[in-house]
Design an enzyme around this catalytic site. Structure first.
Site, PDB file in Angstrom:
ATOM      1  N   GLY A 143       0.777  -1.308  -0.139  1.00 37.55           N
ATOM      2  CA  GLY A 143      -0.058  -0.010  -0.052  1.00 37.55           C
ATOM      3  C   GLY A 143       0.966   1.234   0.079  1.00 37.55           C
ATOM      4  N   SER A 145       2.729   3.696   1.579  1.00 43.17           N
ATOM      5  CA  SER A 145       3.534   3.551   2.839  1.00 43.17           C
ATOM      6  C   SER A 145       4.902   3.797   2.816  1.00 43.17           C
ATOM      7  CB  SER A 145       3.176   2.332   3.495  1.00 43.17           C
ATOM      8  OG  SER A 145       3.390   1.084   2.624  1.00 43.17           O
ATOM      9  N   LYS A 198       3.900  -0.398  -9.968  1.00 45.37           N
ATOM     10  CA  LYS A 198       3.871   1.127  -9.746  1.00 45.37           C
ATOM     11  C   LYS A 198       5.371   1.506  -9.641  1.00 45.37           C
ATOM     12  CE  LYS A 198       5.223   0.680  -5.138  1.00 45.37           C
ATOM     13  NZ  LYS A 198       6.026   1.193  -4.581  1.00 45.37           N
ATOM     14  N   GLU A 288      13.805  -0.476  -7.249  1.00 45.48           N
ATOM     15  CA  GLU A 288      12.942  -1.606  -7.723  1.00 45.48           C
ATOM     16  C   GLU A 288      12.620  -1.429  -9.117  1.00 45.48           C
ATOM     17  OE1 GLU A 288      12.735  -4.577  -6.445  1.00 45.48           O
ATOM     18  OE2 GLU A 288      13.017  -4.379  -4.203  1.00 45.48           O
TER      19      GLU A 288
END
Length: 345
Positions: A143, A145, A198, A288
């Protein structure tokens, strides 16, 4: 109910999650693959990746993976970078099996790592499940975060996903508190794909920033990227609703717009003209999105899903394509109808 937890990975995210668990009254061990780093964190009670924040006194920190030998452990959180998940899972499984702890059906594993393994195209939960010989339920926590905000106990929301409802609720109960709200979901596929994809888009939004493009461009990029991410996610078995929720649009927004995001920072450097290697080094940690770009491209080709933004990101990152020509290509694509050609609306 208090749990005995081991958090694998002493980066910012693993450390922040360890603090959440400590705040909830759980017995927590934070493991680092680097014994020297573990010793320094234990001595200073501060993680250099989260400067200025004193870690809880009751947080145990170690560089010895034999911490998994304790037979009362019932929660293992994997928060290492995606490229290290398989190796870490192999080592952890070996210890669990040697000590016959693997017969403990009460252990639940939570993946907090975000990515897709290149070549195998495995999600992180699949790696953990297979390497531990399918003996434990594996849930996913994801999420919007940033570790930098969670460690300050700022209000944050995440999703705990697992097809086994009991495991998702166990994760929810273990982590949820007044500043860390956790929702459950059965859609582990959708949640993990959102988490991986994402990062690619955050990197491309950073490129836009570095090139001097502003809000209009990023809004266009994020919205159209979500359309193609949803196309692939649904093809692979994820739920469309997941992509519009916390793990999808929520995480996309926070990662694409914040300077906490290493992916966005790396993208900014690329947009300013730095080479890929230098840009990732200057970002200050694992980017990432770089690894995800290759994995997602493989999945898109395998599934026959059109993903022009992700394809262009791959070409810039791996084929040294000029970013200005990429912008021109994307803006000059054939005319589309938004409703009929957008999967997630």
């Amino acid at each position: 109910m208090a749990v005995k937890a081991v958090v694998l990975g002493s980066g910012g995210w693993g450390t922040a999650l360890a603090q959440v668990l400590c705040d909830n009254g759980h017995d927590v061990i934070l493991w680092s693959h680097n014994p020297d780093k573990a010793e320094k964190i234990a001595r200073s009670r501060e993680n250099p990746m989260l400067p200025g924040v004193k870690l809880p006194d009751n947080l145990n920190i170690t560089g010895d993976l034999s911490c998994l030998e304790q037979d009362d452990i019932n929660l293992i959180i994997c928060a290492v970078p995606s490229f290290a998940v398989r190796e870490t899972a192999k080592k952890a499984a070996m210890i669990l099996n040697q000590n016959k702890i693997a017969n403990n059906s009460d252990i639940i594993i939570i993946s907090a790592s975000k990515g897709i393994e290149r070549d195998t195209n495995c999600r992180m939960s699949e790696i953990l499940w297979r390497e531990t010989e399918r003996k434990f339920p594996v849930a996913v926590l994801s999420g919007p975060s940033h570790a930098e905000e969670v460690i300050l106990r700022l209000p944050t929301g995440c999703v705990a996903a697992c097809p086994e409802r009991g495991a998702a609720r166990f994760a929810q109960d273990a982590f949820m508190n007044p500043y860390f709200r956790v929702y459950t979901s059965y859609d582990i596929i959708g949640v993990e794909l959102c988490a991986a994809m994402k990062n690619i888009i955050a990197l491309t939004c950073g490129v836009c920033d570095g090139m001097g493009y502003q809000d209009n461009t990023k809004a266009l990029l994020m919205t159209r990227a979500m359309a193609e991410l949803t196309r692939l996610g649904e093809r692979l078995g994820g739920s469309r609703r997941t992509f519009g929720g916390l793990a999808g649009m929520g995480d996309l927004i926070v990662t694409c717009t914040s300077m906490h995001s290493r992916n966005r920072r790396a993208g900014i450097f690329i947009g300013q003209g730095l080479d890929i290697k230098t840009a990732m080094e200057k970002a200050g940690g694992v980017v990432e999105g770089y690894y995800a770009a290759a994995s997602i491209r493989q999945l898109a080709e395998r599934e026959g899903v059109e993903m022009p933004i992700c394809e262009c990101a791959y070409q810039v990152l791996y084929e040294n394509r000029d970013i200005h020509s990429v912008t021109a290509e994307l803006m000059g694509r054939a005319r589309k109808d938004e409703l009929s050609d957008t999967a997630w609306l």
